[in-house]
Design a protein around this motif. Structure first.
Motif, PDB file in Angstrom:
ATOM      1  N   UNK A  47       4.061  26.862  -2.944  1.00 33.05           N
ATOM      2  CA  UNK A  47       2.953  27.737  -1.593  1.00 33.05           C
ATOM      3  C   UNK A  47       3.317  29.125  -1.126  1.00 33.05           C
ATOM      4  N   UNK A  48       4.052  28.712  -0.461  1.00 34.36           N
ATOM      5  CA  UNK A  48       4.787  29.799   0.500  1.00 34.36           C
ATOM      6  C   UNK A  48       6.298  30.668   0.785  1.00 34.36           C
ATOM      7  N   UNK A  49       5.860  30.816  -0.832  1.00 38.83           N
ATOM      8  CA  UNK A  49       7.414  31.328  -1.700  1.00 38.83           C
ATOM      9  C   UNK A  49       7.863  31.048  -1.348  1.00 38.83           C
ATOM     10  N   UNK A  50       9.362  30.405  -0.425  1.00 35.22           N
ATOM     11  CA  UNK A  50       9.790  30.096   0.446  1.00 35.22           C
ATOM     12  C   UNK A  50      10.907  30.152  -1.707  1.00 35.22           C
ATOM     13  N   UNK A  51      12.717  30.732  -0.767  1.00 38.25           N
ATOM     14  CA  UNK A  51      13.083  30.775  -1.814  1.00 38.25           C
ATOM     15  C   UNK A  51      14.264  29.735  -2.721  1.00 38.25           C
ATOM     16  N   UNK A 107      17.277  31.928  21.529  1.00 36.62           N
ATOM     17  CA  UNK A 107      16.214  32.369  21.488  1.00 36.62           C
ATOM     18  C   UNK A 107      15.156  31.482  21.687  1.00 36.62           C
ATOM     19  N   UNK A 108      13.811  31.409  22.482  1.00 32.66           N
ATOM     20  CA  UNK A 108      13.426  30.792  23.169  1.00 32.66           C
ATOM     21  C   UNK A 108      11.877  31.349  22.753  1.00 32.66           C
ATOM     22  N   UNK A 109      10.849  30.922  21.818  1.00 35.82           N
ATOM     23  CA  UNK A 109       9.709  31.680  21.779  1.00 35.82           C
ATOM     24  C   UNK A 109       8.928  31.414  21.271  1.00 35.82           C
ATOM     25  N   UNK A 110       8.195  32.105  22.927  1.00 36.68           N
ATOM     26  CA  UNK A 110       7.058  31.450  24.146  1.00 36.68           C
ATOM     27  C   UNK A 110       5.487  30.534  22.709  1.00 36.68           C
ATOM     28  N   UNK A 111       5.112  31.304  21.568  1.00 34.15           N
ATOM     29  CA  UNK A 111       4.432  31.148  21.109  1.00 34.15           C
ATOM     30  C   UNK A 111       4.452  30.059  20.233  1.00 34.15           C
ATOM     31  N   UNK A 112       3.574  28.979  19.760  1.00 40.96           N
ATOM     32  CA  UNK A 112       3.892  28.020  18.862  1.00 40.96           C
ATOM     33  C   UNK A 112       3.780  28.083  17.835  1.00 40.96           C
ATOM     34  N   UNK A 113       3.800  29.799  17.328  1.00 40.89           N
ATOM     35  CA  UNK A 113       3.812  29.857  15.814  1.00 40.89           C
ATOM     36  C   UNK A 113       5.124  30.635  15.023  1.00 40.89           C
ATOM     37  N   UNK A 149       0.856  -1.867   0.359  1.00 42.63           N
ATOM     38  CA  UNK A 149      -0.149  -0.307   0.030  1.00 42.63           C
ATOM     39  C   UNK A 149       0.797   1.312   0.487  1.00 42.63           C
ATOM     40  N   UNK A 150       0.366   2.348  -0.496  1.00 39.87           N
ATOM     41  CA  UNK A 150       0.921   3.331  -0.083  1.00 39.87           C
ATOM     42  C   UNK A 150      -0.157   4.287   0.733  1.00 39.87           C
ATOM     43  N   UNK A 151       0.215   4.679   1.047  1.00 46.41           N
ATOM     44  CA  UNK A 151      -0.393   6.167   2.276  1.00 46.41           C
ATOM     45  C   UNK A 151       0.067   7.535   1.812  1.00 46.41           C
ATOM     46  N   UNK A 152      -0.915   8.547   2.084  1.00 45.12           N
ATOM     47  CA  UNK A 152      -0.763  10.321   1.851  1.00 45.12           C
ATOM     48  C   UNK A 152      -0.402  10.722   3.091  1.00 45.12           C
ATOM     49  N   UNK A 153       0.782  11.450   4.426  1.00 51.25           N
ATOM     50  CA  UNK A 153       0.722  11.685   4.941  1.00 51.25           C
ATOM     51  C   UNK A 153       1.039  13.665   5.231  1.00 51.25           C
ATOM     52  N   UNK A 154       0.509  13.842   5.975  1.00 49.17           N
ATOM     53  CA  UNK A 154       0.367  15.559   5.502  1.00 49.17           C
ATOM     54  C   UNK A 154       0.337  16.190   6.866  1.00 49.17           C
ATOM     55  N   UNK A 155       1.627  16.982   6.680  1.00 49.84           N
ATOM     56  CA  UNK A 155       1.545  17.989   7.631  1.00 49.84           C
ATOM     57  C   UNK A 155       1.039  19.724   7.514  1.00 49.84           C
ATOM     58  N   UNK A 156       0.110  19.791   7.906  1.00 47.57           N
ATOM     59  CA  UNK A 156      -0.475  21.209   7.893  1.00 47.57           C
ATOM     60  C   UNK A 156       0.500  22.303   7.734  1.00 47.57           C
ATOM     61  N   UNK A 157       0.062  23.334   6.731  1.00 51.22           N
ATOM     62  CA  UNK A 157       0.874  24.290   7.253  1.00 51.22           C
ATOM     63  C   UNK A 157       0.177  25.300   8.536  1.00 51.22           C
ATOM     64  N   UNK A 216      19.644  38.393   4.412  1.00 50.16           N
ATOM     65  CA  UNK A 216      20.349  37.299   5.123  1.00 50.16           C
ATOM     66  C   UNK A 216      19.664  35.711   4.747  1.00 50.16           C
ATOM     67  N   UNK A 217      19.359  35.723   6.179  1.00 49.51           N
ATOM     68  CA  UNK A 217      19.119  33.946   6.370  1.00 49.51           C
ATOM     69  C   UNK A 217      17.931  33.466   7.403  1.00 49.51           C
ATOM     70  N   UNK A 218      17.509  33.520   7.749  1.00 53.35           N
ATOM     71  CA  UNK A 218      15.799  32.762   8.154  1.00 53.35           C
ATOM     72  C   UNK A 218      15.324  31.530   7.489  1.00 53.35           C
ATOM     73  N   UNK A 219      15.525  30.663   8.109  1.00 57.40           N
ATOM     74  CA  UNK A 219      15.056  29.653   8.037  1.00 57.40           C
ATOM     75  C   UNK A 219      13.678  28.100   8.955  1.00 57.40           C
ATOM     76  N   UNK A 220      12.951  28.321   8.481  1.00 63.98           N
ATOM     77  CA  UNK A 220      11.784  27.936   9.279  1.00 63.98           C
ATOM     78  C   UNK A 220      11.538  26.875   7.879  1.00 63.98           C
ATOM     79  N   UNK A 221      11.641  25.576   9.754  1.00 62.50           N
ATOM     80  CA  UNK A 221      12.090  23.828   9.274  1.00 62.50           C
ATOM     81  C   UNK A 221      11.241  23.195   9.326  1.00 62.50           C
ATOM     82  N   UNK A 222      10.454  22.308   8.324  1.00 63.63           N
ATOM     83  CA  UNK A 222       9.215  21.768   8.449  1.00 63.63           C
ATOM     84  C   UNK A 222      10.229  19.841   8.118  1.00 63.63           C
ATOM     85  N   UNK A 223       9.506  19.486   9.220  1.00 66.15           N
ATOM     86  CA  UNK A 223      10.284  17.608   9.305  1.00 66.15           C
ATOM     87  C   UNK A 223      10.989  17.965   9.625  1.00 66.15           C
TER      88      UNK A 223
END
Length: 286
Positions: free
Chosen positions: A116-120, A180-186, A73-81, A279-286
């Motif tokens: 979709x997110x216009x990531x460079x 740095x620790x950001x207390x918000x979850x986004x 089988x093949x399954x689709x796993x999504x990590x919603x933005x 400069x460079x800032x990286x939001x990381x997924x996965x």
């Protein structure tokens, strides 16, 4: 379970970080994981190539299942933005930063999300241990690199980056490794923190300039440098008052930071095409 099926307990279970799992269930060898993991087990995932391509183009990650070394089988796993992520990335672009995504997803899936997110830039199909190498490669091309992460596997990358930024809702080890620790979850806290940092550095430079200029001008006067020519002197009382006044100026300028509204940073973000990216800032997924 929703179908009312009885689930058997595995007699053996092995996990390969970033790739998949293998278990013995009712006398059968069951494996679930990425195409790379299937190939390492001698299972050819090519039969689902077209389906996997469609899943990747839709921004989901294909995961394969095999029973007794036969593809099943093949399954689709999504990590919603998260809804706040697009605004955060626009804000980073408006601050003149380049955004790079480091992901364990396949190239097709990662690039679909990046479009979709216009990531460079995208660094895809990276195992947890490979994130440090990816950051080192970015550090060779950019003067400063920040990394944003929240998982256990992100801790080495957070330590390697010039600035490690951990999301407060993540794991404790990630927060320990970060600068740095950001207390918000986004991610909206990332451009807010960077904008506040820039305002703080600018304020410090202003204070240093005026403090040095003030002292450079008045210390010679207090020492009598103008007396031989103009007969001008500065009494000790006035000199002490002038010194105290310089400190008042510095403190007053520093207190202007209290008026800095970090909550407005994402809302004021412009179009990514209008930004100067240095400069460079990286939001990381996965």
């Amino acid at each position: 379970m929703a179908e009312g099926l009885a689930l058997s307990a595995p007699s053996r279970f092995d996990s390969v970080t970033g790739q998949g799992v293998v278990a013995d269930v009712d006398g059968h060898r069951v494996a679930v994981g990425t195409d790379r993991f299937m190939a390492s087990l001698g299972v050819d995932p090519a039969a689902f190539a077209a389906t996997a391509a469609r899943m990747g183009d839709a921004g989901t990650s294909p995961v394969y299942a095999a029973i007794d070394a036969r593809l099943a089988a093949i399954l689709a796993v999504a990590d919603p933005v998260k809804p706040t992520t697009p605004a955060a990335i626009r804000a980073l672009h408006a601050l003149g930063l380049k955004v790079v995504m480091i992901s364990g997803d396949s190239h097709r899936t990662a690039h679909a999300i990046a479009r979709d997110l216009h990531i460079d830039q995208v660094v895809a199909d990276v195992l947890p241990a490979g994130k440090v190498a990816a950051i080192r490669a970015l550090q060779q091309r950019h003067s400063n690199v920040a990394f944003v992460g929240d998982g256990i596997n992100d801790a080495p990358a957070l330590a390697q980056a010039d600035v490690g930024i951990a999301i407060g809702t993540g794991t404790d080890i990630a927060m320990e490794a970060a600068d740095v620790v950001l207390m918000a979850g986004h991610l909206t806290g990332v451009p807010q923190a960077i904008a506040l940092l820039r305002a703080t550095i600018s304020n410090i430079r202003q204070n240093l300039f005026w403090a040095f200029a003030y002292n450079a001008a008045l210390i010679p006067v207090a020492a009598g440098a103008l007396y031989p020519t103009f007969g001008v002197t500065l009494s000790p009382m006035l000199a002490a008052g002038a010194m105290a006044l310089s400190s008042v100026f510095v403190l007053a300028n520093a207190l202007r930071l209290r008026r800095f509204d970090v909550a407005r940073v994402p809302r004021e973000a412009g179009d990514p095409a209008d930004a100067t990216r240095d400069g460079t800032v990286r939001p990381q997924r996965g």
